[in-house]
Design a protein around this motif. Structure first.
Motif, PDB file in Angstrom:
ATOM      1  N   LEU A  15       0.850  -1.188   0.000  1.00  0.00           N
ATOM      2  CA  LEU A  15       0.000   0.000   0.000  1.00  0.00           C
ATOM      3  C   LEU A  15       0.884   1.236   0.000  1.00  0.00           C
ATOM      4  O   LEU A  15       1.876   1.295   0.733  1.00  0.00           O
ATOM      5  CB  LEU A  15      -0.919   0.007   1.221  1.00  0.00           C
ATOM      6  N   PHE A  16       0.498   2.236  -0.816  1.00  0.00           N
ATOM      7  CA  PHE A  16       1.245   3.487  -0.894  1.00  0.00           C
ATOM      8  C   PHE A  16       0.410   4.635  -0.340  1.00  0.00           C
ATOM      9  O   PHE A  16      -0.824   4.607  -0.419  1.00  0.00           O
ATOM     10  CB  PHE A  16       1.615   3.801  -2.351  1.00  0.00           C
ATOM     11  N   ARG A  47      -7.015   3.951  12.314  1.00  0.00           N
ATOM     12  CA  ARG A  47      -5.757   3.658  11.641  1.00  0.00           C
ATOM     13  C   ARG A  47      -5.235   2.263  11.940  1.00  0.00           C
ATOM     14  O   ARG A  47      -5.362   1.765  13.056  1.00  0.00           O
ATOM     15  CB  ARG A  47      -4.698   4.690  12.044  1.00  0.00           C
ATOM     16  N   PHE A  48      -4.634   1.671  10.938  1.00  0.00           N
ATOM     17  CA  PHE A  48      -3.882   0.430  11.091  1.00  0.00           C
ATOM     18  C   PHE A  48      -2.760   0.445  10.063  1.00  0.00           C
ATOM     19  O   PHE A  48      -2.795   1.227   9.102  1.00  0.00           O
ATOM     20  CB  PHE A  48      -4.787  -0.800  10.920  1.00  0.00           C
ATOM     21  N   VAL A  95       0.607   3.376   6.787  1.00  0.00           N
ATOM     22  CA  VAL A  95      -0.565   3.539   7.654  1.00  0.00           C
ATOM     23  C   VAL A  95      -1.800   3.721   6.786  1.00  0.00           C
ATOM     24  O   VAL A  95      -1.787   4.483   5.805  1.00  0.00           O
ATOM     25  CB  VAL A  95      -0.393   4.746   8.590  1.00  0.00           C
ATOM     26  N   ALA A  96      -2.858   3.003   7.122  1.00  0.00           N
ATOM     27  CA  ALA A  96      -4.127   3.106   6.407  1.00  0.00           C
ATOM     28  C   ALA A  96      -5.175   3.716   7.323  1.00  0.00           C
ATOM     29  O   ALA A  96      -5.240   3.391   8.508  1.00  0.00           O
ATOM     30  CB  ALA A  96      -4.588   1.735   5.927  1.00  0.00           C
ATOM     31  N   ASP A  97      -5.977   4.599   6.764  1.00  0.00           N
ATOM     32  CA  ASP A  97      -7.088   5.213   7.495  1.00  0.00           C
ATOM     33  C   ASP A  97      -8.376   4.643   6.914  1.00  0.00           C
ATOM     34  O   ASP A  97      -8.688   4.847   5.738  1.00  0.00           O
ATOM     35  CB  ASP A  97      -7.046   6.731   7.318  1.00  0.00           C
ATOM     36  N   ALA A  98      -9.118   3.889   7.728  1.00  0.00           N
ATOM     37  CA  ALA A  98     -10.330   3.230   7.257  1.00  0.00           C
ATOM     38  C   ALA A  98     -11.495   4.210   7.249  1.00  0.00           C
ATOM     39  O   ALA A  98     -12.067   4.529   8.291  1.00  0.00           O
ATOM     40  CB  ALA A  98     -10.647   2.025   8.135  1.00  0.00           C
ATOM     41  N   ALA A 113     -10.087   1.669   2.814  1.00  0.00           N
ATOM     42  CA  ALA A 113      -9.073   2.450   3.535  1.00  0.00           C
ATOM     43  C   ALA A 113      -8.196   3.206   2.550  1.00  0.00           C
ATOM     44  O   ALA A 113      -8.119   2.862   1.366  1.00  0.00           O
ATOM     45  CB  ALA A 113      -8.208   1.525   4.395  1.00  0.00           C
ATOM     46  N   THR A 114      -7.529   4.225   3.045  1.00  0.00           N
ATOM     47  CA  THR A 114      -6.626   5.031   2.229  1.00  0.00           C
ATOM     48  C   THR A 114      -5.262   5.104   2.899  1.00  0.00           C
ATOM     49  O   THR A 114      -5.171   5.353   4.108  1.00  0.00           O
ATOM     50  CB  THR A 114      -7.169   6.462   2.042  1.00  0.00           C
ATOM     51  N   GLY A 115      -4.209   4.884   2.132  1.00  0.00           N
ATOM     52  CA  GLY A 115      -2.859   4.998   2.669  1.00  0.00           C
ATOM     53  C   GLY A 115      -2.550   6.440   3.038  1.00  0.00           C
ATOM     54  O   GLY A 115      -2.950   7.371   2.336  1.00  0.00           O
ATOM     55  N   THR A 116      -1.843   6.633   4.137  1.00  0.00           N
ATOM     56  CA  THR A 116      -1.539   8.000   4.592  1.00  0.00           C
ATOM     57  C   THR A 116      -0.038   8.254   4.683  1.00  0.00           C
ATOM     58  O   THR A 116       0.508   9.011   3.887  1.00  0.00           O
ATOM     59  CB  THR A 116      -2.210   8.289   5.942  1.00  0.00           C
ATOM     60  N   THR A 117       0.640   7.619   5.613  1.00  0.00           N
ATOM     61  CA  THR A 117       2.070   7.875   5.812  1.00  0.00           C
ATOM     62  C   THR A 117       2.841   6.558   5.909  1.00  0.00           C
ATOM     63  O   THR A 117       2.281   5.528   6.246  1.00  0.00           O
ATOM     64  CB  THR A 117       2.314   8.679   7.107  1.00  0.00           C
ATOM     65  N   ARG A 118       4.137   6.651   5.629  1.00  0.00           N
ATOM     66  CA  ARG A 118       5.003   5.478   5.783  1.00  0.00           C
ATOM     67  C   ARG A 118       5.475   5.367   7.227  1.00  0.00           C
ATOM     68  O   ARG A 118       5.690   6.383   7.897  1.00  0.00           O
ATOM     69  CB  ARG A 118       6.219   5.590   4.869  1.00  0.00           C
TER      70      ARG A 118
END
Length: 246
Positions: A15-16, A47-48, A95-98, A113-118
């Motif tokens: 995930l990016f 977040r996960f 990190v993914a934000d659901a 979910a959307t990827g946010t930060t590494r």
């Protein structure tokens, strides 16, 4: 160093940041994770961390199957990941934000979910109903000449899209749909290219945006040249991908 503990969702994909990830959650350990995330107020991020599994490691089956239909599958939060799960996963995750967690009647979940930060994984804890990881955030350094490199990558990416789309030259996105911010470009191209997991992981953990873009420029030129010499390639099929499973 500031660290954050996050639920950990291992996948056979990368995930990016900025990319959307649909998930069909059916294993009990991840269902437990989603039930816990649903306790977070809707106005707060759920977040996960999504981490790619290293090549050679397989997720344990969630039900008995071939070749022995009577076999009892390994269970628990670390099932299929060995005695030291940290060694099973790549060290850099996203990190993914659901935004959406929807429970079905059968107890499984549909998640968007959307990827946010590494983040970098520092340790993995298997003592609870699902894996958690102690993580530290990785800042995105633009590096040198990121803007110029992004322009070159976008040009090469458009050619790559045309080759994939076949003789009709139908592209995945028009020029107006493509961003121009170097960091966003680098992650979009990394996610959209037809690459194996180790290569995508290499792009995710690049030390800076410029390094990622340089790598992508080489990959785009190589892949476009390969596609050019494979006129019978079913390119339309290559532009579609299945929903990620757990």
């Amino acid at each position: 160093m500031t660290t954050v503990r996050l639920p950990l969702f291992p996948l056979n994909t990368v995930l990016f940041p900025g990319l959307v990830l649909p998930l069909n959650v059916f294993e009990e350990r991840y269902r437990a994770m989603m039930r816990e995330l649903l306790k977070t107020p809707e106005d707060e991020p759920r977040r996960f961390a999504v981490v790619a599994i290293r090549d050679g490691y397989e997720v344990a089956p969630s039900s008995p199957g071939l070749p022995d239909p009577t076999a009892v599958p390994e269970r628990g939060p670390s099932a299929g990941f060995g005695a030291d799960p940290l060694r099973t996963f790549h060290k850099v995750a996203c990190v993914a934000d659901a935004a959406t967690i929807r429970e079905r009647a059968d107890g499984t979940f549909e998640v968007l979910a959307t990827g946010t930060t590494r983040v970098r994984l520092l340790s993995v804890d298997a003592s609870g109903p699902y894996l958690t990881a102690e993580t530290e955030t990785l800042e995105e350094d633009p590096g040198d000449e990121a803007g110029a490199l992004a322009e070159g990558v976008l040009r090469s990416f458009r050619q790559y899209q045309k080759r994939l789309a076949g003789a009709r030259e139908r592209t995945l996105a028009t020029g107006a749909d493509l961003p121009d911010e170097p960091g966003v470009v680098s992650y979009l191209v990394a996610a959209a290219m037809m690459l194996d997991t180790p290569t995508k992981q290499r792009l995710l953990q690049a030390p800076d945006t410029a390094s990622r873009l340089r790598d992508e420029l080489k990959l785009l030129r190589t892949e476009t040249a390969i596609i050019r010499h494979l006129p019978s390639l079913p390119a339309a099929d290559l532009t579609r991908g299945p929903t990620s499973q757990n």
